[in-house]
Scaffold this motif. Sequence first.
Motif, PDB file in Angstrom:
ATOM      1  N   LYS A 117      56.320  10.291  67.836  1.00  0.00           N
ATOM      2  CA  LYS A 117      57.138   9.498  66.914  1.00  0.00           C
ATOM      3  C   LYS A 117      58.154  10.382  66.187  1.00  0.00           C
ATOM      4  N   ILE A 120      61.828   3.466  66.991  1.00  0.00           N
ATOM      5  CA  ILE A 120      60.740   2.941  67.815  1.00  0.00           C
ATOM      6  C   ILE A 120      60.514   1.478  67.446  1.00  0.00           C
ATOM      7  N   ILE A 156      50.440   5.454  75.992  1.00  0.00           N
ATOM      8  CA  ILE A 156      51.394   5.108  74.936  1.00  0.00           C
ATOM      9  C   ILE A 156      52.663   4.635  75.644  1.00  0.00           C
ATOM     10  N   ASN A 173      47.935   9.182  76.558  1.00  0.00           N
ATOM     11  CA  ASN A 173      47.582   9.488  75.177  1.00  0.00           C
ATOM     12  C   ASN A 173      46.477  10.542  75.156  1.00  0.00           C
ATOM     13  N   SER A 175      56.214   3.292  74.952  1.00  0.00           N
ATOM     14  CA  SER A 175      57.139   3.230  73.825  1.00  0.00           C
ATOM     15  C   SER A 175      58.439   2.556  74.223  1.00  0.00           C
ATOM     16  N   ASN A 190      58.616  -0.855  69.494  1.00  0.00           N
ATOM     17  CA  ASN A 190      57.263  -1.290  69.854  1.00  0.00           C
ATOM     18  C   ASN A 190      56.539  -0.160  70.576  1.00  0.00           C
ATOM     19  N   GLN A 191      55.231  -0.141  70.421  1.00  0.00           N
ATOM     20  CA  GLN A 191      54.377   0.723  71.231  1.00  0.00           C
ATOM     21  C   GLN A 191      53.201  -0.107  71.726  1.00  0.00           C
ATOM     22  N   CYS A 224      62.117   2.042  72.537  1.00  0.00           N
ATOM     23  CA  CYS A 224      62.933   2.571  71.433  1.00  0.00           C
ATOM     24  C   CYS A 224      64.367   2.065  71.572  1.00  0.00           C
ATOM     25  N   GLU A 281      56.461   5.629  79.357  1.00  0.00           N
ATOM     26  CA  GLU A 281      55.042   5.701  79.031  1.00  0.00           C
ATOM     27  C   GLU A 281      54.544   7.125  79.238  1.00  0.00           C
ATOM     28  N   ASN A 318      50.635  10.967  69.506  1.00  0.00           N
ATOM     29  CA  ASN A 318      51.586   9.931  69.098  1.00  0.00           C
ATOM     30  C   ASN A 318      52.333  10.278  67.816  1.00  0.00           C
TER      31      ASN A 318
END
Length: 247
Positions: free
Chosen positions: A211, A221, A240, A143, A242, A223-224, A244, A140, A207
Motif C-alpha cells: 500500500k 487503491i 492480494i 500474500n 489490487s 479495492n483489494q 488502483c 495480483e 500488504n
Amino acid sequence: MLIEHNNLEEYRDPINYDLEFGGEIDKYNFYLELAKLNPGEVLELACGTGLATIPLSKLGINITGVDISSAMLEYARVKAQGLPVTFIEGDARTFESDKRFSMIYLTGNAFQAFLSDEDQIALLKTVYKHLEPGGVFAFETRNPLGTDLSNQEETTWGQFLDMDGTTVKVSGTQTYDARNHTMHWVTFRDWGYKKTTSRIACRFTDNDTLKSLLTSHGFNIENQYSDWDKTEFSPKSSSIISVCRKC
C-alpha cells in the motif's frame, strides 16, 4: 546463502506452459470486466504467451501485450493470428511507448518477479507514465501472511497432460530467503522418459508495504480482493488482488 536462479528458465517451453497453467477463466473474466468498465486501450505487462491477453482481444478489447521472453511472445503471436492484438518484446522496467492506456495490468503473480525495491519502483514508474489520467492499474500477488514460506524438500505439486497427451508429474522444492523476502522454487517435471529442472525466484511483499509503495508512486487503491469473485481481502488471504487508479 546465495541461491542462483534464472527466472526465464520457467518460460522456455511455451506450449507446455500453456497446458500446465492455462484455463483460469475466472481470472480472465475479472480483467475483462475491469477493462469494460474503463474503456480505451489496455496494456498487459509480462503477458507471456497471451493467456490473458488473447481472451480479452477476442471479446473486443484493444490490447497490447509486452513480455521479456521472445519464446513466449513467438507462441503468443501464433495463437493470436487474425486478432486485433499487438505483442511487443520488452522489459516492463524500461518499456517506452508513445501510447497512453486506460488500463494496465499484470497477472500470473508477475509482480513478484520484480525482486528488488529498485525493480518494483521502475515497474510502477512505467505504469504511471503510460496510464491516461485516472487510468486503472490492476495486479495480483501472493500474500506472505497467507502463504507457507517454510523451506521444503522435494514434494509433489501436481500433474498435467502435455501436447502429446503424456502425463507430466510436477514436483519441487522451496527455499525462502527471509532477508530479501524472496522465495526460490526449483521445479521438476517428469515425463517418464525425461526430466527437466527450472528455477524461479519470487519476492513477497506484505500488504502494508505494498500500500505504501503504491500510494507513494501516484496510485490510489480503490479495492483489494482475495479472489477473482471479488471476495474482500483479509490479512490471511493467500492472494492480494489490487485495483488502483492513477491520481
